[in-house]
Enzyme design. Structure first.
Site, PDB file in Angstrom:
ATOM      1  NE  ARG A  23      -3.778  -5.229  11.134  1.00  0.00           N
ATOM      2  CZ  ARG A  23      -3.704  -6.546  11.176  1.00  0.00           C
ATOM      3  NH1 ARG A  23      -4.472  -7.230  12.017  1.00  0.00           N
ATOM      4  NH2 ARG A  23      -2.889  -7.208  10.383  1.00  0.00           N
TER       5      ARG A  23
ATOM      6  CE1 TYR B  52       0.662   0.691  13.265  1.00  0.00           C
ATOM      7  CE2 TYR B  52      -1.224  -0.769  13.490  1.00  0.00           C
ATOM      8  CZ  TYR B  52      -0.155  -0.294  12.752  1.00  0.00           C
ATOM      9  OH  TYR B  52       0.087  -0.810  11.504  1.00  0.00           O
TER      10      TYR B  52
ATOM     11  CE  LYS C 174      -5.986  -2.800   7.512  1.00  0.00           C
ATOM     12  NZ  LYS C 174      -5.716  -3.596   6.314  1.00  0.00           N
TER      13      LYS C 174
ATOM     14  CG  HIS D 162      -6.589  -6.908   3.618  1.00  0.00           C
ATOM     15  ND1 HIS D 162      -5.644  -7.688   4.256  1.00  0.00           N
ATOM     16  CD2 HIS D 162      -6.139  -5.636   3.731  1.00  0.00           C
ATOM     17  CE1 HIS D 162      -4.682  -6.921   4.737  1.00  0.00           C
ATOM     18  NE2 HIS D 162      -4.950  -5.668   4.420  1.00  0.00           N
TER      19      HIS D 162
ATOM     20  CB  SER E 239      -1.070  -7.164   7.280  1.00  0.00           C
ATOM     21  OG  SER E 239      -2.462  -7.057   7.479  1.00  0.00           O
TER      22      SER E 239
ATOM     23  CB  CYS F 295       1.844 -10.052   1.977  1.00  0.00           C
ATOM     24  SG  CYS F 295       2.229 -10.983   3.474  1.00  0.00           S
TER      25      CYS F 295
ATOM     26  CG  ASP G  30      -5.046  -1.824   3.450  1.00  0.00           C
ATOM     27  OD1 ASP G  30      -4.301  -2.820   3.399  1.00  0.00           O
ATOM     28  OD2 ASP G  30      -5.667  -1.500   4.476  1.00  0.00           O
TER      29      ASP G  30
ATOM     30  NE  ARG H 287       1.863  -0.400   8.506  1.00  0.00           N
ATOM     31  CZ  ARG H 287       1.217  -1.277   7.744  1.00  0.00           C
ATOM     32  NH1 ARG H 287       0.551  -0.875   6.677  1.00  0.00           N
ATOM     33  NH2 ARG H 287       1.226  -2.564   8.037  1.00  0.00           N
TER      34      ARG H 287
HETATM   35  N1  LIG Z   1      10.760  -9.459  -2.168  1.00  0.00           N
HETATM   36  C1  LIG Z   1       9.678  -8.724  -2.376  1.00  0.00           C
HETATM   37  N2  LIG Z   1       9.232  -7.923  -1.388  1.00  0.00           N
HETATM   38  C2  LIG Z   1       8.124  -7.194  -1.627  1.00  0.00           C
HETATM   39  C3  LIG Z   1       7.448  -7.221  -2.876  1.00  0.00           C
HETATM   40  N3  LIG Z   1       6.382  -6.388  -2.795  1.00  0.00           N
HETATM   41  C4  LIG Z   1       6.402  -5.863  -1.543  1.00  0.00           C
HETATM   42  N4  LIG Z   1       7.459  -6.329  -0.838  1.00  0.00           N
HETATM   43  C5  LIG Z   1       7.832  -5.957   0.555  1.00  0.00           C
HETATM   44  O1  LIG Z   1       6.809  -6.366   1.439  1.00  0.00           O
HETATM   45  C6  LIG Z   1       6.633  -5.411   2.490  1.00  0.00           C
HETATM   46  C7  LIG Z   1       5.188  -5.006   2.609  1.00  0.00           C
HETATM   47  O2  LIG Z   1       4.692  -4.554   1.400  1.00  0.00           O
HETATM   48  P1  LIG Z   1       3.389  -3.639   1.236  1.00  0.00           P
HETATM   49  O3  LIG Z   1       3.180  -3.472  -0.236  1.00  0.00           O
HETATM   50  O4  LIG Z   1       3.529  -2.403   2.017  1.00  0.00           O
HETATM   51  O5  LIG Z   1       2.285  -4.545   1.944  1.00  0.00           O
HETATM   52  P2  LIG Z   1       0.694  -4.357   2.052  1.00  0.00           P
HETATM   53  O6  LIG Z   1       0.134  -5.658   1.573  1.00  0.00           O
HETATM   54  O7  LIG Z   1       0.265  -3.119   1.366  1.00  0.00           O
HETATM   55  O8  LIG Z   1       0.518  -4.258   3.635  1.00  0.00           O
HETATM   56  P3  LIG Z   1      -0.593  -3.646   4.652  1.00  0.00           P
HETATM   57  O9  LIG Z   1      -0.578  -2.171   4.496  1.00  0.00           O
HETATM   58  O10 LIG Z   1      -0.036  -4.103   5.964  1.00  0.00           O
HETATM   59  O11 LIG Z   1      -1.916  -4.289   4.386  1.00  0.00           O
HETATM   60  C8  LIG Z   1       7.534  -4.237   2.166  1.00  0.00           C
HETATM   61  O12 LIG Z   1       8.679  -4.328   2.956  1.00  0.00           O
HETATM   62  C9  LIG Z   1       7.867  -4.436   0.717  1.00  0.00           C
HETATM   63  O13 LIG Z   1       9.111  -3.897   0.382  1.00  0.00           O
HETATM   64  C10 LIG Z   1       7.967  -8.064  -3.920  1.00  0.00           C
HETATM   65  O14 LIG Z   1       7.441  -8.153  -5.029  1.00  0.00           O
HETATM   66  N5  LIG Z   1       9.080  -8.791  -3.605  1.00  0.00           N
HETATM   67  O1  LIG Z   2      -4.178  -1.871   9.827  1.00  0.00           O
HETATM   68  C1  LIG Z   2      -3.024  -1.463   9.802  1.00  0.00           C
HETATM   69  O2  LIG Z   2      -2.487  -0.951  10.785  1.00  0.00           O
HETATM   70  C2  LIG Z   2      -2.235  -1.496   8.542  1.00  0.00           C
HETATM   71  C3  LIG Z   2      -2.692  -2.485   7.574  1.00  0.00           C
HETATM   72  O3  LIG Z   2      -3.062  -2.161   6.455  1.00  0.00           O
HETATM   73  C4  LIG Z   2      -2.721  -3.906   7.961  1.00  0.00           C
HETATM   74  O4  LIG Z   2      -2.262  -4.273   9.040  1.00  0.00           O
HETATM   75  O5  LIG Z   2      -3.198  -4.709   7.129  1.00  0.00           O
HETATM   76 MN   LIG Z   3      -3.875  -3.850   5.270  1.00  0.00          MN
END
Ligand SMILES: Nc1nc2c(ncn2[C@@H]2O[C@H](COP(=O)(O)OP(=O)(O)OP(=O)(O)O)[C@@H](O)[C@H]2O)c(=O)[nH]1
Ligand SMILES: O=C([O-])CC(=O)C(=O)O
Ligand SMILES: [Mn+2]
Length: 607
Positions: free
Chosen positions: A81, A221, A230, A250, A272, A274, A297, A390
């Site tokens: 983004r 993207y 989003k 979110h 994001s 996290c 999400d 992704r």
């Molecule tokens: N150390 C650690 N890393 C984590 C944990 N949960 C997730 N991660 C890492 O954080 C990164 C992002 O995690 P996601 O669960 O995909 O994040 P999201 O919040 O769904 O992200 P968006 O799709 O961008 O909104 C990945 O590389 C995970 O492996 C955790 O409990 N501990």
């Molecule tokens: O919007 C995207 O490309 C993926 C996502 O969930 C974020 O960035 O929070």
């Molecule tokens: Mn997101």
């Protein structure tokens, strides 16, 4: 249909005037070679993906490993983004607030009209009717995306409900739809050869909140181009929610069932990359507790007739961060992906026609083709997959999907987690002192930046409710809206709020808490706090677990290590306060009093 219509519209499968006239207007401006009305069918998906394979945008994966699945590789400058180029063009600058870029709507329209003029030359213009949430919801939220990217069409088919049924319902109910216009900004001149990932160095992601419209230019993207996600379900929906009395967030939604068979629902807002997808698909390491998922999400919430907070996931797919998703950390995601029907973007390719990314397997393959198409070996010195690569996968491929996902009424939320990525200061889990204190936790949420957005990674910033890049209006008004709508709640049914941090570090730089499946221990503690059965220590920031109150059965950690993860550090918090004051100053008076009062309370308790 009137015969003054553009000949390109001859095949239009609708007579709905507001849609026809918008499509015609866009076609006149963007000058595509042809128009394709997207019906959402299997046959159409085959046609689109065949064309994308022929044009080199998609690589078909080995069907024995990943059936009906494809890999896409973006332009190296179009991988995330673009927050610097994302605009909220409200009539008044004040209504966009300090967290958004703003430009006068007329000036922005003039600029966009220039950019979109002829932008689809030599290309097909696709018209995608879509609905965010359920088609049979009480008040379905419709949109129509016009795009010149077949990759976007194929991805939207996974992420949202699209096609003929949606178009029919829009027409039958003469519904309002959000016009969402997208172009990669790469017209083809006569005889010019296309590139695998057309895009434009100049990118504009623009929202007109009063008119509820979206214009996106230059990027292919995900978050910039799949406009239901989003742009609509967060930025435009947050404005709809403000005006209609609900919340667009979110957040993930999960269902947690105790060994006694009692079910709870938890939503969680993390910025994001996290950990939302990972928590949503949690595989618990504690015995007897079951997790099912509803969303990873985006969450739409409203207070129901009994004053309970109800939540639905408006999406139909996962657009998940690939790196870190593995059989060890997230087996539920891996099983969903292994069923196929997925589009991977910027991952690495294995020599047998599969995909790989950092963290997928413990063993690193000896040879790969990296996301830039180069030979890769473990000594390459750079990751094989882009950090923001992704997977895009239909949500109904998740085995542990909760049946309530399919219910337009959604589920009642019992607990809300706010969380971020902080090396220091923020304990593993803190229970808010009250609802108002919990909103303060959300308002002051902070996290290190990630690869999900272009720009520096690892910089701590405030990210209110994990919505910093997604609030479609003034951030203080947004927090005020939270206070206002929760005034409608039945106080006895208000969720408990918790602040969590899976990313605290120890002296030696490692994670203080193992995370992933072990986060179930934190969820269990939260539920036991709701039930009044778990102990806690009161601190100036809220209630943190005693070492004995967390279920540590089977966890390979010493009591001292657990203490390191859960501890409240007074000095770190005193150092945090000036940053909080500075943050609140930036709102320029639009923050509600109940939130500023919480900061005063915190300062008093810390001194
Ligand atoms: N150390 C650690 N890393 C984590 C944990 N949960 C997730 N991660 C890492 O954080 C990164 C992002 O995690 P996601 O669960 O995909 O994040 P999201 O919040 O769904 O992200 P968006 O799709 O961008 O909104 C990945 O590389 C995970 O492996 C955790 O409990 N501990
Ligand atoms: O919007 C995207 O490309 C993926 C996502 O969930 C974020 O960035 O929070
Ligand atoms: Mn997101």
């Amino acid at each position: 249909m009137s015969d003054t219509r553009l000949p390109l519209l001859a095949e239009a499968p609708t007579t709905y005037e507001p849609l026809l006239s918008w499509v015609e207007e866009v076609a006149e401006l963007t000058k595509p070679d042809r128009i394709q009305w997207v019906d959402g069918s299997e046959a159409e998906y085959r046609q689109l993906t065949d064309e994308l394979v022929a044009s080199g945008t998609l690589t078909r994966l080995n069907p024995e490993l990943f059936p009906n699945s494809f890999a896409a590789f973006s332009d190296p400058a179009d991988v995330a983004r673009v927050e610097e180029q994302t605009f909220i063009c409200s009539k008044n600058e004040r209504d966009a607030g300090f967290t958004n870029n703003w430009m006068d709507p007329d000036a922005m329209k003039e600029k966009l009209n220039g950019l979109f003029d002829g932008a689809m030359r030599g290309r097909t213009m696709y018209v995608i009717p879509f609905v965010m949430g359920h088609l049979d919801a009480e008040d379905p939220k419709f949109g129509v995306e016009i795009t010149d990217s077949a990759y976007v069409v194929a991805s939207m088919r996974i992420m949202a409900r699209i096609g003929t049924d949606v178009l029919k319902k829009i027409e039958e109910t003469r519904a309002f739809f959000v016009p969402a216009l997208h172009s990669v900004g790469a017209p083809l001149e006569e005889g010019q050869e296309d590139v695998p990932w057309p895009c434009n160095p100049e990118k504009w992601i623009v929202h007109f909140p009063e008119e509820r419209s979206i214009w996106s230019y230059g990027s292919g993207y995900g978050g910039n181009a799949l406009l239901g996600k989003k742009c609509y379900a967060l930025r435009i929906a947050s404005v709809m929610a403000r005006d209609e009395g609900w919340l667009a967030e979110h957040m993930l939604i999960l269902k947690l069932t105790s060994p006694e068979g009692k079910a709870y629902h938890i939503s969680a807002a993390f910025p994001s990359a996290c950990g939302k997808t990972n928590l949503a698909l949690l595989d618990p390491t504690i015995k007897g507790w079951k997790v099912e998922t509803l969303g990873d999400d985006i969450t739409w919430m409203r207070f129901g007739k009994q004053g309970e907070l109800r939540a639905v996931n408006p999406e139909a797919g996962l657009f998940g961060v690939a790196p870190g998703t593995g059989w060890g950390t997230n087996p539920n995601a891996m099983r969903a992906i292994a069923k196929g029907n997925s589009i991977f973007t910027n991952v690495a390719l294995t020599d047998d026609g599969g995909v790989w990314w950092e963290g997928m397997t413990e063993e690193v393959p000896a040879h790969l083709t990296d996301w830039k198409g180069n030979d890769w070996t473990p000594d390459a010195g750079h990751p094989a997959a882009h950090p923001n690569s992704r997977f895009c996968t239909p949500i109904d491929q998740i085995d542990m999907l909760a049946p309530e996902y399919f219910s337009p009424e959604g589920v009642e939320i019992n607990a809300i987690l706010f969380g971020g990525r902080r090396k220091t200061t923020i304990p593993l889990v803190t229970e808010a002192r009250s609802w108002a204190n919990g909103i303060f936790m959300g308002a002051t949420l902070s996290s290190e930046t990630t690869a999900a957005a272009a720009g520096a990674v690892g910089v701590v910033r405030r990210d209110p409710m994990a919505m910093l890049p997604f609030i479609g209006y003034d951030a203080g008004d947004y927090l005020g809206h939270w206070v206002k709508v929760s005034g409608k709640a039945n106080p006895a049914r208000l969720p408990k709020i918790f602040l969590v941090n899976w990313f605290r570090r120890t002296q030696d730089g490692g994670f203080a808490w193992p995370g992933f499946g072990d986060n179930s221990r934190v969820l269990k503690w939260a539920i036991e706090r709701i039930e009044g059965t778990a102990d806690a220590v009161e601190t100036p920031i809220g209630f943190v677990p005693t070492a004995e109150s967390l279920d540590l059965d089977g966890l390979d950690m010493t009591p001292e290590q657990v203490q390191e993860a859960v501890r409240f550090d007074s000095d770190e918090w005193k150092a945090e306060v000036p940053g909080l004051e500075e943050w609140f100053d930036r709102f320029g008076g639009s923050l509600p009093k109940s939130i500023t009062a919480e900061l005063d309370g915190l300062k008093a308790r810390l001194s």
